[in-house]
Design an enzyme around this catalytic site. Structure first.
Site, PDB file in Angstrom:
ATOM      1  N   HIS A  56     -85.099 -30.775  14.907  1.00 42.61           N
ATOM      2  CA  HIS A  56     -84.404 -29.965  15.910  1.00 42.61           C
ATOM      3  C   HIS A  56     -83.264 -30.723  16.584  1.00 42.61           C
ATOM      4  O   HIS A  56     -83.282 -31.945  16.660  1.00 42.61           O
ATOM      5  CB  HIS A  56     -85.378 -29.386  16.953  1.00 42.61           C
ATOM      6  CG  HIS A  56     -85.963 -30.370  17.910  1.00 42.61           C
ATOM      7  ND1 HIS A  56     -87.266 -30.313  18.335  1.00 42.61           N
ATOM      8  CD2 HIS A  56     -85.441 -31.448  18.550  1.00 42.61           C
ATOM      9  CE1 HIS A  56     -87.491 -31.301  19.184  1.00 42.61           C
ATOM     10  NE2 HIS A  56     -86.406 -32.009  19.338  1.00 42.61           N
TER      11      HIS A  56
ATOM     12  N   ASP B 221     -79.967 -29.139  27.489  1.00 44.57           N
ATOM     13  CA  ASP B 221     -81.155 -28.314  27.725  1.00 44.57           C
ATOM     14  C   ASP B 221     -81.895 -28.741  28.986  1.00 44.57           C
ATOM     15  O   ASP B 221     -81.595 -29.780  29.578  1.00 44.57           O
ATOM     16  CB  ASP B 221     -82.094 -28.367  26.506  1.00 44.57           C
ATOM     17  CG  ASP B 221     -82.265 -29.781  25.946  1.00 44.57           C
ATOM     18  OD1 ASP B 221     -81.956 -30.751  26.665  1.00 44.57           O
ATOM     19  OD2 ASP B 221     -82.712 -29.918  24.799  1.00 44.57           O
TER      20      ASP B 221
ATOM     21  N   ASP C 185     -89.024 -32.892  13.913  1.00 39.88           N
ATOM     22  CA  ASP C 185     -89.002 -31.703  13.049  1.00 39.88           C
ATOM     23  C   ASP C 185     -87.573 -31.249  12.730  1.00 39.88           C
ATOM     24  O   ASP C 185     -87.355 -30.151  12.243  1.00 39.88           O
ATOM     25  CB  ASP C 185     -89.788 -30.550  13.711  1.00 39.88           C
ATOM     26  CG  ASP C 185     -89.221 -30.148  15.071  1.00 39.88           C
ATOM     27  OD1 ASP C 185     -88.169 -30.695  15.487  1.00 39.88           O
ATOM     28  OD2 ASP C 185     -89.813 -29.270  15.728  1.00 39.88           O
TER      29      ASP C 185
ATOM     30  N   GLU D  67     -85.699 -25.281  17.724  1.00 36.95           N
ATOM     31  CA  GLU D  67     -86.840 -25.594  16.875  1.00 36.95           C
ATOM     32  C   GLU D  67     -86.680 -24.923  15.510  1.00 36.95           C
ATOM     33  O   GLU D  67     -85.848 -24.018  15.352  1.00 36.95           O
ATOM     34  CB  GLU D  67     -88.121 -25.086  17.544  1.00 36.95           C
ATOM     35  CG  GLU D  67     -88.390 -25.672  18.930  1.00 36.95           C
ATOM     36  CD  GLU D  67     -88.896 -27.113  18.898  1.00 36.95           C
ATOM     37  OE1 GLU D  67     -88.506 -27.883  17.996  1.00 36.95           O
ATOM     38  OE2 GLU D  67     -89.681 -27.477  19.791  1.00 36.95           O
TER      39      GLU D  67
END
Ligand code: PGA
Length: 261
Positions: free
Chosen positions: A138, A67, A136, A143
């Site tokens: 990810h 990314d 979280d 997400e």
């Protein structure tokens, strides 16, 4: 899934580096999927040491990163291209032209992500994908709420991720709100996955990924559906796993078999 639980992140990183090094030795033209973040840094340092010692060479290796922040130039000191150069590529014998990071300044992001996926395909697909995990759950910037079949695309960061990553910027407001990210579906196509997770703030995410239901609310849980996925955790990140003793016993054997020990 094999869950390798080590006392420290250094030990886990060394073991993960051994798996990467074994691939490069067996396949000098290996295609690597690489990750940024603080987690893979010790593993990259071990790989750089192995390279300096002549144990492995990246001369024919190709890499694609997961990314990039959308809107950051490759020269920005918080861009993931900059991170990869400083933390790995500048310390190994890889040819820079063989390293690929999404262009955060691409005006036409659709064209950028399509070309990126096409290039990976042309290279024969990713042999080994390195992953971190967000607090979280990810993977890359997928997400909670990302489709488990998602492809490389533009994504919006959650307030939690912006908060987590603010430590690298002067202030939270400087963290880009969007990124270009490989999708969960794209990541799942890698032939082998190596996920690293360290520290108590990853314990819930690891628990969700390994022992929770497969859900888009913890995108790492999709890895339960992958046939060759290895988690390398330190004790703190693995602390909430119900079956951690069983995983530790089983994984030690799996790792020995894998490394031919
Ligand atoms: P970290 O980030 O390695 O800096 O904890 C991991 C991630 O968000 O994937």
């Amino acid at each position: 899934m094999e869950i390798i639980i080590c006392k420290t992140k250094e030990e886990a990183s060394r073991k993960a580096a051994d798996l990467v090094a074994a691939l490069i030795k067996a396949k000098p033209k290996a295609v690597l999927g690489l990750a940024t973040g603080s987690t893979p840094v010790p593993m990259y340092q071990y790989l750089a040491k192995d390279c300096a010692a002549g144990k492995i060479s990246f001369k024919q290796v190709k890499s694609w990163n997961l990314d990039e922040y959308y809107g950051l130039a490759p020269t920005h000191d918080q861009s993931y291209r900059y991170f990869m150069d400083k933390n790995l590529f500048d310390h190994i014998d890889i040819a820079k032209k063989n390293t690929h990071v999404l262009n955060g300044l691409a005006k036409d992001w659709k064209k950028e992500v399509a070309a990126y996926e096409a290039a990976i395909k042309k290279a024969g697909g990713i042999d080994l994908q390195v992953l971190g995990i967000g607090s979280d759950g990810h993977i890359a910037f997928n997400e909670p709420g990302s489709s488990l079949t998602s492809r490389t695309r533009i994504v919006s960061l959650t307030p939690q991720t912006i908060k987590d990553n603010a430590r690298f910027f002067k202030k939270a407001a400087d963290v880009p709100k969007q990124a270009l990210s490989m999708g969960v579906g794209s990541i799942m196509e890698a032939r082998r996955i190596v996920l690293l997770a360290f520290g108590a703030n990853k314990a819930d995410a690891v628990k969700g990924a390994v022992e929770g239901g497969v859900s888009q609310f913890c995108t790492a849980s999709a890895l339960q559906m992958h046939q060759d996925c290895w988690f390398f955790c330190d004790a703190a990140a693995a602390a909430k796993l119900k079956l951690r003793k069983y995983y530790a016993w089983r994984a030690e054997e799996a790792l020995k078999a894998e490394m031919g020990a």
